[in-house]
Design a protein around this motif. Structure first.
Motif, PDB file in Angstrom:
ATOM      1  N   ALA A  82       0.832  -1.202   0.000  1.00  0.00           N
ATOM      2  CA  ALA A  82       0.000   0.000   0.000  1.00  0.00           C
ATOM      3  C   ALA A  82       0.868   1.254   0.000  1.00  0.00           C
ATOM      4  N   LYS A  83       0.298   2.328  -0.504  1.00  0.00           N
ATOM      5  CA  LYS A  83       0.892   3.662  -0.352  1.00  0.00           C
ATOM      6  C   LYS A  83       0.366   4.247   0.953  1.00  0.00           C
ATOM      7  N   LEU A  84       1.271   4.566   1.851  1.00  0.00           N
ATOM      8  CA  LEU A  84       0.880   5.122   3.143  1.00  0.00           C
ATOM      9  C   LEU A  84       1.177   6.611   3.161  1.00  0.00           C
ATOM     10  N   GLU A  85       0.133   7.417   3.370  1.00  0.00           N
ATOM     11  CA  GLU A  85       0.284   8.862   3.516  1.00  0.00           C
ATOM     12  C   GLU A  85      -0.042   9.237   4.952  1.00  0.00           C
ATOM     13  N   VAL A  86       0.881   9.958   5.589  1.00  0.00           N
ATOM     14  CA  VAL A  86       0.695  10.367   6.979  1.00  0.00           C
ATOM     15  C   VAL A  86       0.611  11.888   7.031  1.00  0.00           C
ATOM     16  N   THR A  87      -0.424  12.388   7.678  1.00  0.00           N
ATOM     17  CA  THR A  87      -0.612  13.831   7.870  1.00  0.00           C
ATOM     18  C   THR A  87      -0.456  14.154   9.346  1.00  0.00           C
ATOM     19  N   VAL A  88       0.431  15.125   9.643  1.00  0.00           N
ATOM     20  CA  VAL A  88       0.690  15.523  11.024  1.00  0.00           C
ATOM     21  C   VAL A  88       0.856  17.044  11.057  1.00  0.00           C
ATOM     22  N   PRO A  89       0.245  17.735  12.026  1.00  0.00           N
ATOM     23  CA  PRO A  89       0.453  19.188  12.129  1.00  0.00           C
ATOM     24  C   PRO A  89       1.936  19.529  12.320  1.00  0.00           C
ATOM     25  N   ASP A  90       2.332  20.692  11.799  1.00  0.00           N
ATOM     26  CA  ASP A  90       3.744  21.091  11.840  1.00  0.00           C
ATOM     27  C   ASP A  90       4.306  21.163  13.254  1.00  0.00           C
ATOM     28  N   HIS A  91       3.486  21.553  14.219  1.00  0.00           N
ATOM     29  CA  HIS A  91       3.990  21.769  15.580  1.00  0.00           C
ATOM     30  C   HIS A  91       4.042  20.484  16.398  1.00  0.00           C
ATOM     31  N   ASP A  92       3.526  19.389  15.867  1.00  0.00           N
ATOM     32  CA  ASP A  92       3.422  18.151  16.638  1.00  0.00           C
ATOM     33  C   ASP A  92       4.780  17.445  16.723  1.00  0.00           C
ATOM     34  N   PRO A  93       5.105  16.796  17.853  1.00  0.00           N
ATOM     35  CA  PRO A  93       6.376  16.056  17.953  1.00  0.00           C
ATOM     36  C   PRO A  93       6.534  14.955  16.909  1.00  0.00           C
ATOM     37  N   LEU A  94       5.414  14.495  16.319  1.00  0.00           N
ATOM     38  CA  LEU A  94       5.488  13.474  15.278  1.00  0.00           C
ATOM     39  C   LEU A  94       5.522  14.071  13.874  1.00  0.00           C
ATOM     40  N   SER A  95       5.809  15.373  13.755  1.00  0.00           N
ATOM     41  CA  SER A  95       5.775  16.010  12.438  1.00  0.00           C
ATOM     42  C   SER A  95       6.777  15.403  11.463  1.00  0.00           C
ATOM     43  N   TRP A  96       7.855  14.790  11.979  1.00  0.00           N
ATOM     44  CA  TRP A  96       8.829  14.138  11.100  1.00  0.00           C
ATOM     45  C   TRP A  96       8.200  12.985  10.314  1.00  0.00           C
ATOM     46  N   LEU A  97       7.060  12.471  10.795  1.00  0.00           N
ATOM     47  CA  LEU A  97       6.398  11.330  10.175  1.00  0.00           C
ATOM     48  C   LEU A  97       5.563  11.725   8.957  1.00  0.00           C
ATOM     49  N   ALA A  98       5.303  13.013   8.775  1.00  0.00           N
ATOM     50  CA  ALA A  98       4.433  13.456   7.683  1.00  0.00           C
ATOM     51  C   ALA A  98       5.035  13.106   6.325  1.00  0.00           C
TER      52      ALA A  98
END
Length: 224
Positions: A157-173
């Protein structure tokens, strides 16, 4: 807390994330290793504590000579799962609100409190898969290791991750390699300290060496 090993069934999204930032300090005695991190979204229809949803991020790690994955972020939707995960395996579970959606063949998991979204769109045919793995965590009594395995029908599958810029998980976007696993069956073994696991392995080896050889029987024939 439910029986151990734990057996869970449901559906999950798995992705390999190669983002360079955002690495967390791991618990004492557990060392970080280079390599892609793992992101997981799951909807469990059956478990020892009933149905629940889960989102997790794990990093490659080492505990002594054991290599596995250390979960650094984990959110679940029930207090029972949170208590069992922390007490049994030292998993850093927190409570949150997770939505699991079907959009055609795609599977979507949304963490509402932090507006984190995993969207996995299958691009291939389903194939049977069996993946063993090891978790390395720190429980109240110290570092522990647990063996686990997941089997099911896996579709690339193609996995797309959306995370707000300020979130500690933003590197995952962004986009990542992913898999959608249907008819998933997860088995979590009991966690134990490394010393206990070593003792059990030595005892098993001694038992196998000291086991008597099977007796050989012969059949007598006239004239022998």
């Amino acid at each position: 807390m439910g029986p151990r090993p734990w057996r869970l069934t449901g559906e999950c999204i798995v992705g390999l994330a190669r983002g360079g930032g955002g690495r967390k300090a791991l618990p004492a005695d557990i060392e970080s290793l280079p390599g892609p991190r793992l992101v997981l979204g799951a909807q469990y229809d059956e478990s020892p504590v009933g149905p629940y949803r889960e989102l997790a991020v794990a990093e490659p790690a080492r505990l002594g000579t054991r290599v596995g994955m250390c979960v650094t972020t984990m959110v679940v939707t029930t207090a029972e799962s949170r208590r069992a995960g922390r007490a049994n395996w030292g998993l850093p579970k927190e409570l949150g609100t997770l939505e699991w959606l079907h959009d055609g063949d795609a599977r979507v998991l949304r963490w509402l409190e932090r507006d984190v979204v995993l969207r996995a769109t299958p691009v291939g045919l389903p194939l049977p898969a069996l993946v063993p793995f090891r978790t390395l965590q720190r429980r109240a009594d110290g570092p522990v290791s647990a063996l686990a395995r997941v089997r099911g029908l896996a579709r690339p599958a193609k996995l797309e991750v959306t995370v707000p810029d300020h979130d500690p998980l933003s590197w995952l976007a962004g986009g990542h390699l992913g898999t959608v696993v249907s008819s998933a069956r997860l088995v979590m073994g009991e966690a134990c300290p490394p010393e206990t696991a070593a003792v059990l392995r030595r005892a098993a080896r001694r038992a196998s060496r000291s086991a008597p050889e099977p007796a050989l029987s012969s059949v007598s024939h006239p004239g022998d």
